[in-house]
Write a protein that holds these residues in place. Structure first.
Motif, PDB file in Angstrom:
ATOM      1  N   LEU A 409       0.824  -1.193   0.071  1.00  0.00           N
ATOM      2  CA  LEU A 409       0.059  -0.047  -0.140  1.00  0.00           C
ATOM      3  C   LEU A 409       0.931   1.148  -0.004  1.00  0.00           C
ATOM      4  O   LEU A 409       1.915   1.247   0.305  1.00  0.00           O
ATOM      5  N   ASN A 410       0.149   2.257  -0.551  1.00  0.00           N
ATOM      6  CA  ASN A 410       1.111   3.734  -0.465  1.00  0.00           C
ATOM      7  C   ASN A 410       1.628   3.872   1.068  1.00  0.00           C
ATOM      8  O   ASN A 410       1.031   3.483   2.113  1.00  0.00           O
ATOM      9  N   ALA A 411       2.799   4.599   1.219  1.00  0.00           N
ATOM     10  CA  ALA A 411       3.160   4.931   2.566  1.00  0.00           C
ATOM     11  C   ALA A 411       2.298   5.705   3.231  1.00  0.00           C
ATOM     12  O   ALA A 411       1.703   6.533   2.995  1.00  0.00           O
ATOM     13  N   ARG A 412       2.421   5.545   4.748  1.00  0.00           N
ATOM     14  CA  ARG A 412       1.629   6.154   5.878  1.00  0.00           C
ATOM     15  C   ARG A 412       2.606   6.796   6.584  1.00  0.00           C
ATOM     16  O   ARG A 412       3.661   6.559   6.895  1.00  0.00           O
ATOM     17  N   ILE A 413       2.230   7.957   7.300  1.00  0.00           N
ATOM     18  CA  ILE A 413       2.921   8.755   8.097  1.00  0.00           C
ATOM     19  C   ILE A 413       2.316   8.995   9.287  1.00  0.00           C
ATOM     20  O   ILE A 413       1.067   9.307   9.394  1.00  0.00           O
ATOM     21  N   ALA A 414       3.087   8.601  10.596  1.00  0.00           N
ATOM     22  CA  ALA A 414       2.402   8.907  11.670  1.00  0.00           C
ATOM     23  C   ALA A 414       2.083  10.346  12.009  1.00  0.00           C
ATOM     24  O   ALA A 414       3.142  10.881  11.754  1.00  0.00           O
ATOM     25  N   GLN A 415       0.882  10.618  12.540  1.00  0.00           N
ATOM     26  CA  GLN A 415       0.694  11.958  12.712  1.00  0.00           C
ATOM     27  C   GLN A 415       0.900  12.548  14.148  1.00  0.00           C
ATOM     28  O   GLN A 415       1.052  13.729  14.477  1.00  0.00           O
ATOM     29  N   LYS A 416       1.177  11.503  15.085  1.00  0.00           N
ATOM     30  CA  LYS A 416       1.774  11.823  16.409  1.00  0.00           C
ATOM     31  C   LYS A 416       2.459  10.760  16.896  1.00  0.00           C
ATOM     32  O   LYS A 416       2.362   9.515  16.357  1.00  0.00           O
ATOM     33  N   ASP A 417       3.042  10.677  18.112  1.00  0.00           N
ATOM     34  CA  ASP A 417       3.651   9.694  18.765  1.00  0.00           C
ATOM     35  C   ASP A 417       2.794   8.498  19.087  1.00  0.00           C
ATOM     36  O   ASP A 417       1.409   9.175  19.585  1.00  0.00           O
ATOM     37  N   THR A 418       2.950   7.403  18.776  1.00  0.00           N
ATOM     38  CA  THR A 418       1.492   6.400  19.322  1.00  0.00           C
ATOM     39  C   THR A 418       2.446   4.884  19.652  1.00  0.00           C
ATOM     40  O   THR A 418       3.638   4.807  19.071  1.00  0.00           O
ATOM     41  N   LYS A 419       1.632   4.088  19.784  1.00  0.00           N
ATOM     42  CA  LYS A 419       1.950   2.397  19.775  1.00  0.00           C
ATOM     43  C   LYS A 419       1.473   1.790  18.593  1.00  0.00           C
ATOM     44  O   LYS A 419       0.191   2.091  18.342  1.00  0.00           O
ATOM     45  N   LEU A 420       2.141   1.020  17.995  1.00  0.00           N
ATOM     46  CA  LEU A 420       1.858   0.038  17.044  1.00  0.00           C
ATOM     47  C   LEU A 420       2.261  -1.387  17.524  1.00  0.00           C
ATOM     48  O   LEU A 420       3.436  -1.777  17.350  1.00  0.00           O
ATOM     49  N   GLY A 421       1.311  -2.081  18.272  1.00  0.00           N
ATOM     50  CA  GLY A 421       1.603  -3.227  18.956  1.00  0.00           C
ATOM     51  C   GLY A 421       2.566  -2.951  19.973  1.00  0.00           C
ATOM     52  O   GLY A 421       2.286  -2.274  20.752  1.00  0.00           O
ATOM     53  N   GLU A 422       3.816  -3.713  20.014  1.00  0.00           N
ATOM     54  CA  GLU A 422       4.722  -3.392  21.326  1.00  0.00           C
ATOM     55  C   GLU A 422       5.655  -2.348  20.924  1.00  0.00           C
ATOM     56  O   GLU A 422       6.261  -1.934  21.710  1.00  0.00           O
ATOM     57  N   TYR A 423       5.653  -1.864  19.818  1.00  0.00           N
ATOM     58  CA  TYR A 423       6.696  -0.764  19.283  1.00  0.00           C
ATOM     59  C   TYR A 423       5.964   0.594  19.392  1.00  0.00           C
ATOM     60  O   TYR A 423       5.110   0.695  19.056  1.00  0.00           O
ATOM     61  N   VAL A 424       6.750   1.481  19.796  1.00  0.00           N
ATOM     62  CA  VAL A 424       6.409   2.822  19.859  1.00  0.00           C
ATOM     63  C   VAL A 424       7.182   3.500  18.570  1.00  0.00           C
ATOM     64  O   VAL A 424       8.077   3.494  18.087  1.00  0.00           O
ATOM     65  N   ILE A 425       5.792   4.290  17.817  1.00  0.00           N
ATOM     66  CA  ILE A 425       6.202   4.898  16.585  1.00  0.00           C
ATOM     67  C   ILE A 425       6.046   6.390  16.704  1.00  0.00           C
ATOM     68  O   ILE A 425       5.064   7.099  17.438  1.00  0.00           O
ATOM     69  N   LEU A 426       7.043   7.141  16.449  1.00  0.00           N
ATOM     70  CA  LEU A 426       7.068   8.516  16.522  1.00  0.00           C
ATOM     71  C   LEU A 426       6.410   9.324  15.487  1.00  0.00           C
ATOM     72  O   LEU A 426       6.098   8.726  14.444  1.00  0.00           O
ATOM     73  N   LYS A 427       5.952  10.656  15.789  1.00  0.00           N
ATOM     74  CA  LYS A 427       5.569  11.458  14.774  1.00  0.00           C
ATOM     75  C   LYS A 427       6.414  11.403  13.668  1.00  0.00           C
ATOM     76  O   LYS A 427       7.502  11.797  13.621  1.00  0.00           O
TER      77      LYS A 427
END
Length: 536
Positions: A409-427
């Motif tokens: 799929l086309n790339a997604r960008i995290a709009q804010k710091d969040t968790k995805l499963g056990e990982y932290v995804i930064l904005k």
């Protein structure tokens, strides 16, 4: 002096990019560091293949990403085009989160997306594919009515009958043909008819200059050298003047269709108004009835995407929510590009797999004949008959699993710091959902994920999970999904009744279907042949 300036600018540009890439590669956050990485040498090979050698993206997925994604479901690598770390995801639970939380994981902003001058000239940045948030909803709101109605099987069936006539001519010379060329002709004609009631002449091989212009434009857009090094477009010997001429031709053809349709729509509205005024002052009931019938016939003349979109435009009272002519033009071209190549690839793959698995081909044919009969005639199945063809649906789904229209799929960008499963995804972190790796996971599909086995889809519940997402998911699920599936069902039903076929022994596709480098990384087969024999 001009050449010296260009060379000097190119050297500075490359040096600046190298410095930026090295600094970004080593300055990594603790949160990102915890996500599994591809080894540096593998990342280099992936980048070189993607951007310098022109290796199809799916080939790089097979070579470098399948194993790590099978093991962890998530992996990162450094991309030299984007000059940043990118996270690939192929774990169903994580993919579900990304798709259902579309407000948090949004497509990358169109203005920040690397784009060649060629791509910009053809579809621009303001279109349904690249827009986000309210802008995307504005495009989607206008396009939705176009795709959410029932497509008559005759729309596809009539074109298939014309295709059969052309194939009869070809088979007199050689009954082994390129499947992808055949299916692209069909899907381009079907989408031209369905999108704006236009005959491209693809099946009859007329309008060859227009078809050539379209094909050359697609090849030009998929050339990553001009995305990596935009300055090439300004260097003599590298300029693509003829390509931009082709783009102008294609733009003018579709723009003329839009403008003529708008004029007809305005004329129709004026006629309706005149009829209403006349009928108010006319006591002859027959006169009124005749004019109402006439108006009805005029208004129903066009039932294509463009007519539905123009009607949705006219019904939209908020002027800010309407599309400009440029946006409407860009959306139609996106539908044309993504719609016909992806469906053609899916049908081609289905024909290939049915050719390699004669027992499956026989089972499809028996199902079709049991429903529409075996009369020696090109019968177009009805909607009700299509709904009865359960095994064809299984074949289509299994084909889309092994050979999804797009590998990611086309790339997604995290709009804010969040968790995805056990990982932290930064904005600001970029994430790419990897459909191909998901569809070939041994954890989900068993030890033979490349084995063609339609019976996997006997259970309808499988399709509702995030184990299988050939068209994406959430609010950004492919808007043309139902149209594509309708095309595939009618084509395969009529085709399997008319022909039986085998795959030549000498083929490059023994294990997996090899593909061309294409725009949007669509899985368009390369030199895919089959040998056909008429049944009647």
């Amino acid at each position: 002096m001009a050449y010296i300036y260009i060379i000097y600018s190119l050297i500075l540009y490359v040096l600046f990019k190298i410095i930026k890439i090295i600094s970004t590669y080593f300055l990594i956050s603790p949160e990102l560091y915890k996500i599994p990485s591809l080894p540096l040498i593998i990342s280099i090979k992936l980048n070189v293949g993607n951007y310098l050698l022109g290796v199809p993206f799916v080939t790089n997925i097979r070579n470098f990403l399948l194993e790590p994604l099978e093991e962890t479901g998530i992996v990162k690598y450094f991309d030299i085009l984007w000059q940043r770390w990118i996270i690939f995801v192929a774990e169903p639970k994580l993919l579900k989160e990304i798709n259902l939380r579309s407000d948090l994981f949004q497509k990358i902003d169109a203005s920040n997306r690397p784009m060649s001058d060629c791509e910009f000239a053809y579809i621009g940045r303001k279109n349904i594919l690249f827009e986000n948030k309210e802008e995307h909803l504005r495009h989607r709101r206008i396009a939705n009515p176009s795709f959410h109605h029932i497509w008559p099987t005759e729309l596809f069936g009539d074109i298939i009958k014309e295709l059969f006539k052309e194939l009869d001519k070809d088979f007199k010379v050689n009954n082994t043909i390129n499947i992808q060329d055949m299916t692209q002709s069909f899907t381009l004609e079907a989408l031209g008819k369905a999108a704006f009631d236009y005959n491209f002449g693809a099946v009859q091989k007329s309008h060859t200059e227009l078809i050539k212009a379209h094909n050359e434009t697609m090849r030009g857009i998929s050339n990553m050298n001009y995305v990596m090094f935009p300055v090439l477009e300004k260097i003599p010997g590298f300029k693509r003047t003829h390509l931009f001429h082709n783009i102008k031709i294609l733009n003018n053809v579709i723009l003329n269709i839009i403008n003529k349709r708008k004029q007809k729509q305005q004329t129709l509205e004026n006629n309706n108004n005149n009829i209403n005024l006349t009928s108010m002052n006319n006591s002859d009931d027959n006169y009124i009835k005749n004019n109402i019938v006439l108006t009805s016939k005029i208004s129903e003349k066009h039932n294509d995407l463009l007519s539905y979109m123009l009607k949705a435009e006219a019904d939209e009272t908020n002027l800010k929510k309407r599309l400009s002519t440029e946006e409407l033009l860009n959306d139609l071209k996106v539908f044309l590009i993504a719609g016909h190549d992806s469906t053609a690839a899916a049908i081609s793959a289905a024909i290939h797999y049915l050719g390699k698995n004669p027992e499956c081909q026989k089972k499809v044919r028996e199902e079709v004949i049991s429903i529409i009969g075996d009369k020696k005639d090109d019968v177009i199945p009805t909607l009700e008959q299509i709904k009865e063809m359960k095994y064809i649906n299984m074949v289509i789904n299994e084909t889309l699993r092994i050979h999804p229209p797009a590998p990611a799929l086309n790339a997604r960008i995290a709009q804010k710091d969040t968790k995805l499963g056990e990982y932290v995804i930064l904005k600001g972190q970029m994430i790419i959902p990897n459909i191909y790796a998901l569809h070939h996971s041994k954890k989900i599909w068993g030890d033979e994920p490349y084995k063609f086995k339609p019976e996997r889809f006997e259970k309808e519940t499988l399709k509702s999970s995030y184990n299988f997402i050939p068209f994406g998911g959430g609010v950004r699920i492919c808007i043309g999904m139902n149209f594509s599936l309708a095309e595939q069902r009618v084509f395969l039903a009529m085709f399997v009744k008319k022909y039986q076929w085998t795959i030549p022994k000498e083929t490059i596709h023994n294990d997996k279907i090899e593909v061309n480098k294409t725009y949007l990384s669509l899985l368009v087969p390369r030199n895919l042949y089959a040998t056909f024999k008429r049944r009647y």
